[in-house]
Design a protein around this motif. Sequence first.
Motif, PDB file in Angstrom:
ATOM      1  N   UNK A  55      69.690  96.897  56.004  1.00  0.00           N
ATOM      2  CA  UNK A  55      70.829  96.624  56.882  1.00  0.00           C
ATOM      3  C   UNK A  55      72.084  96.353  56.036  1.00  0.00           C
ATOM      4  N   UNK A  56      73.263  96.629  56.600  1.00  0.00           N
ATOM      5  CA  UNK A  56      74.488  96.292  55.858  1.00  0.00           C
ATOM      6  C   UNK A  56      74.742  94.781  55.910  1.00  0.00           C
ATOM      7  N   UNK A  57      75.460  94.268  54.931  1.00  0.00           N
ATOM      8  CA  UNK A  57      75.835  92.849  54.938  1.00  0.00           C
ATOM      9  C   UNK A  57      77.355  92.785  54.969  1.00  0.00           C
ATOM     10  N   UNK A  58      77.862  92.284  56.062  1.00  0.00           N
ATOM     11  CA  UNK A  58      79.307  92.207  56.253  1.00  0.00           C
ATOM     12  C   UNK A  58      79.920  91.336  55.144  1.00  0.00           C
ATOM     13  N   UNK A  59      80.959  91.862  54.462  1.00  0.00           N
ATOM     14  CA  UNK A  59      81.402  91.186  53.236  1.00  0.00           C
ATOM     15  C   UNK A  59      82.910  91.040  53.124  1.00  0.00           C
ATOM     16  N   UNK A  60      83.567  90.410  54.124  1.00  0.00           N
ATOM     17  CA  UNK A  60      85.017  90.231  54.015  1.00  0.00           C
ATOM     18  C   UNK A  60      85.379  89.153  52.985  1.00  0.00           C
ATOM     19  N   UNK A  61      86.616  89.186  52.542  1.00  0.00           N
ATOM     20  CA  UNK A  61      87.095  88.209  51.565  1.00  0.00           C
ATOM     21  C   UNK A  61      86.980  86.782  52.129  1.00  0.00           C
ATOM     22  N   UNK A  62      86.633  85.863  51.252  1.00  0.00           N
ATOM     23  CA  UNK A  62      86.576  84.450  51.671  1.00  0.00           C
ATOM     24  C   UNK A  62      85.161  83.902  51.722  1.00  0.00           C
ATOM     25  N   UNK A  63      84.180  84.812  51.902  1.00  0.00           N
ATOM     26  CA  UNK A  63      82.785  84.382  51.854  1.00  0.00           C
ATOM     27  C   UNK A  63      82.277  84.445  50.414  1.00  0.00           C
ATOM     28  N   UNK A  64      81.030  84.031  50.237  1.00  0.00           N
ATOM     29  CA  UNK A  64      80.417  84.057  48.910  1.00  0.00           C
ATOM     30  C   UNK A  64      79.495  85.273  48.771  1.00  0.00           C
ATOM     31  N   UNK A  65      79.683  86.037  47.702  1.00  0.00           N
ATOM     32  CA  UNK A  65      78.792  87.157  47.375  1.00  0.00           C
ATOM     33  C   UNK A  65      78.426  87.031  45.901  1.00  0.00           C
ATOM     34  N   UNK A  66      77.201  86.711  45.611  1.00  0.00           N
ATOM     35  CA  UNK A  66      76.817  86.515  44.219  1.00  0.00           C
ATOM     36  C   UNK A  66      75.410  87.007  43.971  1.00  0.00           C
ATOM     37  N   UNK A  67      75.191  87.506  42.754  1.00  0.00           N
ATOM     38  CA  UNK A  67      73.855  87.976  42.358  1.00  0.00           C
ATOM     39  C   UNK A  67      73.525  87.445  40.975  1.00  0.00           C
ATOM     40  N   UNK A  68      72.320  86.925  40.863  1.00  0.00           N
ATOM     41  CA  UNK A  68      71.800  86.566  39.546  1.00  0.00           C
ATOM     42  C   UNK A  68      70.871  87.689  39.105  1.00  0.00           C
ATOM     43  N   UNK A  69      71.186  88.301  37.974  1.00  0.00           N
ATOM     44  CA  UNK A  69      70.293  89.331  37.422  1.00  0.00           C
ATOM     45  C   UNK A  69      69.568  88.718  36.237  1.00  0.00           C
ATOM     46  N   UNK A  70      68.246  88.885  36.221  1.00  0.00           N
ATOM     47  CA  UNK A  70      67.496  88.379  35.069  1.00  0.00           C
ATOM     48  C   UNK A  70      66.353  89.310  34.730  1.00  0.00           C
ATOM     49  N   UNK A  71      66.050  89.338  33.454  1.00  0.00           N
ATOM     50  CA  UNK A  71      64.937  90.160  32.974  1.00  0.00           C
ATOM     51  C   UNK A  71      63.708  89.270  32.961  1.00  0.00           C
ATOM     52  N   UNK A  72      62.622  89.762  33.580  1.00  0.00           N
ATOM     53  CA  UNK A  72      61.425  88.920  33.715  1.00  0.00           C
ATOM     54  C   UNK A  72      60.194  89.702  33.318  1.00  0.00           C
ATOM     55  N   UNK A  73      59.251  88.983  32.736  1.00  0.00           N
ATOM     56  CA  UNK A  73      57.972  89.647  32.467  1.00  0.00           C
ATOM     57  C   UNK A  73      56.891  89.145  33.411  1.00  0.00           C
ATOM     58  N   UNK A  74      57.294  88.383  34.404  1.00  0.00           N
ATOM     59  CA  UNK A  74      56.321  87.802  35.343  1.00  0.00           C
ATOM     60  C   UNK A  74      55.648  88.883  36.183  1.00  0.00           C
ATOM     61  N   UNK A  75      54.417  88.634  36.624  1.00  0.00           N
ATOM     62  CA  UNK A  75      53.794  89.556  37.579  1.00  0.00           C
ATOM     63  C   UNK A  75      54.568  89.542  38.900  1.00  0.00           C
TER      64      UNK A  75
END
Length: 249
Positions: A55-75
């Motif tokens: 689904x799309x995520x409505x993303x107008x200015x003023x809200x929070x949009x953040x992503x943490x990218x991490x490299x993992x070796x976990x199962x």
Amino acid sequence: MSAEAPAWPSGLGRVVTDTVDSTNRLAQLVLAGNGGRASWVMAGQQTKGRGRRGRPWSSPRGNFYGTLAMRLEDPPAKRALRSFVAALALRDALADLTGAGAGLRLKWPNDVLLNGGKVAGILLENAGDVLCVGIGVNLIAGPDDLLVEPGAVAPVTVLAETGQRLSPETLLNHLAPAFARWDAMLNAAGFAPLRKEFLAHAARLGQQITARTGSQIRQGRYDGLDENGALILTTSQGQEIIPAAEVFF
Ligand SMILES: O=C(O)CCCC[C@@H]1SC[C@@H]2NC(=O)N[C@@H]21
């Protein structure tokens, strides 16, 4: 309620940009370009914000949009538990900043509700050994009604529910350390403490809910989470363990 941000976790990258299609996509590129250092990527607005189930995520200015990218070796099973890390971190950050802790509940698997409405969503995406944990928070605006699935929890905003206008930067400053704390807890002590905390704040625990998996719909009492984070549902047929589903109240 504490407005002072804890220290930014040491070694963690941070990239802030104005406009991007999706922070989940940009975060992968950032990680690839910085030698694999776990990093938060935040944008002022998104032109193609992605929600769960395509689904799309409505993303107008003023809200929070953040992503943490991490490299993992976990199962894969442990990777997926980062959705609980994210939900708990977001709850802590919003509770600290707004003082609205009592109104914040967690809807399995990882929506954050405020006064009964959906205030935030979390999207985990895997790309090889990289996990992207994308978080969207309705700080000042919710999506148009047309974008809300029939039967879904209605969206709310932090501004309308608390009267407070949080900046995305302030939220990131609280969210990143909170995520690092819960992630360290997961690594040190396993899922048990996270499960306990999640259930302490769970929406509709012990009540009748509907779980939809593809075309299968099951109704029953929400009786907790198993040791892998799967939903325990007691139906007329007995107890069922549901690893993934869309939940309706
Ligand atoms: O459907 C949901 O509830 C999950 C929504 C996740 C939205 C966030 S906004 C930041 C990150 N970038 C995206 O494109 N999606 C996630």
